[in-house]
Design an enzyme around this catalytic site. Structure first.
Site, short mmCIF file in Angstrom:
data_model
loop_
_atom_site.label_atom_id
_atom_site.label_comp_id
_atom_site.label_asym_id
_atom_site.label_seq_id
_atom_site.Cartn_x
_atom_site.Cartn_y
_atom_site.Cartn_z
CD GLU A 91 -0.99 0.73 3.65
OE1 GLU A 91 -1.46 1.87 3.44
OE2 GLU A 91 -1.13 0.15 4.74
CE LYS A 127 0.85 1.93 14.80
NZ LYS A 127 0.76 2.00 13.35
N1 PSU Z 1 -2.51 1.58 10.74
C1 PSU Z 1 -1.18 1.59 10.86
N2 PSU Z 1 -0.43 2.21 9.91
C2 PSU Z 1 -1.01 2.81 8.81
C3 PSU Z 1 -2.43 2.75 8.68
C4 PSU Z 1 -3.14 2.13 9.67
O1 PSU Z 1 -0.67 1.07 11.82
O2 PSU Z 1 -0.30 3.37 7.95
C5 PSU Z 1 -3.09 3.34 7.45
C6 PSU Z 1 -3.44 2.21 6.46
O3 PSU Z 1 -3.30 2.71 5.15
C7 PSU Z 1 -4.91 1.96 6.77
C8 PSU Z 1 -5.39 3.36 7.07
O4 PSU Z 1 -5.63 1.37 5.71
O5 PSU Z 1 -4.32 3.94 7.83
C9 PSU Z 1 -6.68 3.37 7.85
O6 PSU Z 1 -7.19 4.66 7.90
P1 PSU Z 1 -8.70 4.89 8.39
O7 PSU Z 1 -8.69 4.50 9.84
O8 PSU Z 1 -8.95 6.34 8.15
O9 PSU Z 1 -9.54 4.00 7.52
#
Ligand code: PSU
Ligand code: MN
Length: 306
Positions: free
Chosen positions: A26, A160
């Site tokens: 990603e 996390k």
């Molecule tokens: N969690 C992590 N590192 C990240 C992300 C999430 O530990 O870089 C990023 C990933 O791209 C994930 C996104 O898909 O954040 C999720 O964002 P949201 O909660 O806005 O959907």
């Protein structure tokens, strides 16, 4: 029709045509998940690990409105540095594409684009999930709905603790998505190997996992799988140090009124600052470890789909 939107790097296209192993990666982790220049270094390092383990890496992102499957080094560097790159989840794709903008793809949109290209395995750091306080805010990442419908295995180090891990696992269950522990019975909490929650199934090698995935998809059980691969022990963080940093970051986000798509990037950046950069080192180590497992899995799956 799809050619109008999709731009697959020749090396990746060739591998897919020959049914050789490919691993999707990603780009939100590059633009919004880590600071420059570590983000670019890590993204290129991950690609190398995928190659060393016998698969072709395909970092996914959107450039000038094109869905890119396999970014070049220059393009990774660009996404790592540029300030106006849009964090692009599923809902954002049609607008970023039709306006010919640049977008970094989240787990959800990377899965979607990987599946369009025919890629079955994806490595990242951590998935999005149900945020703490979601009972009030309804903040649940689109990553979970994508897992419910898109046939891609996501290798991650768990979730996390910026999220509510228990609620995240409940929501994943509702989506009909298996959570598989790779060499573990316990769901890992990203920076630490333990979370206090169990996985649904444990596998101890890639072959076993590939067989279960093939069975799932053969049966028409659409959707992804969460492959939870714990951070190597030597890179684990101290439980109390990381818990305090996360709690402080979450409280700060609330006090500042941070909402919506800004929440995850804000928390990631604050946790890094509050741990004096230690969390970033752990983050990089676990992504490398996921890239290795994803490559091994893609090799086993390629054998089954020959
Ligand atoms: N969690 C992590 N590192 C990240 C992300 C999430 O530990 O870089 C990023 C990933 O791209 C994930 C996104 O898909 O954040 C999720 O964002 P949201 O909660 O806005 O959907
Ligand atoms: Mn959200």
């Amino acid at each position: 029709m799809l050619e109008k939107y999709l731009d697959i790097k020749p090396e990746v296209e060739e591998a897919l045509k020959n049914r050789e192993p490919v691993v999707a990666l990603e780009s939100t982790i590059i633009s919004h998940g880590m600071p420059y220049p570590k983000n670019v270094e890590t993204a290129l390092g991950v690609e190398n690990i995928v190659r060393q383990n016998g698969a072709v890496p395909a970092t996914i992102g959107i450039l000038g409105g094109k869905l890119k499957v396999g970014l070049t080094e220059d393009e990774v560097e660009y996404l790592g540095k540029a300030k106006n790159v849009i964090k692009t989840s599923r809902r954002d794709i049609p607008f970023v594409v039709s306006k010919k903008l640049d977008g970094a793809t989240t787990v959800a949109s990377t899965m979607f684009i990987a599946a369009l290209a025919g890629i079955k395995v994806f490595a990242t750091g951590g998935i999005g999930g149900v945020h703490r306080g979601a009972q009030e805010t309804f903040d649940i990442s689109a990553d979970l709905q994508e897992l419910a419908q898109t046939n891609v295995a996501v290798v991650c180090a768990g979730a996390k603790a910026i999220l509510d891990i228990g609620l995240t696992l409940e929501y994943i269950e509702t989506c009909g998505v298996p959570v598989v522990g790779y060499g573990t019975d316990e769901f890992p909490a990203f920076y630490t190997r333990m979370s206090g929650y169990k996985v649904d199934y444990r596998v101890d090698n890639a072959e076993e996992l590939a067989a279960a995935l093939k069975t799932k998809w053969d049966l028409g059980l659409d959707g992804g799988v969460v492959v939870a691969n714990p951070i190597p022990e030597e890179h684990e963080m101290d439980y109390y140090v990381i818990t305090k940093a996360i709690n402080d970051a979450v409280a700060e986000a609330e006090a500042k009124g941070i909402k919506g798509k800004e929440t995850t990037p804000f928390l990631l950046a604050r946790v890094k600052e509050l741990t004096g950069g230690d969390s970033l080192e752990s983050n990089i180590a676990l992504v490398y470890n996921n890239a290795k497992v994803a490559a091994q899995l893609s090799l086993e799956l390629a054998k089954l789909y020959k």
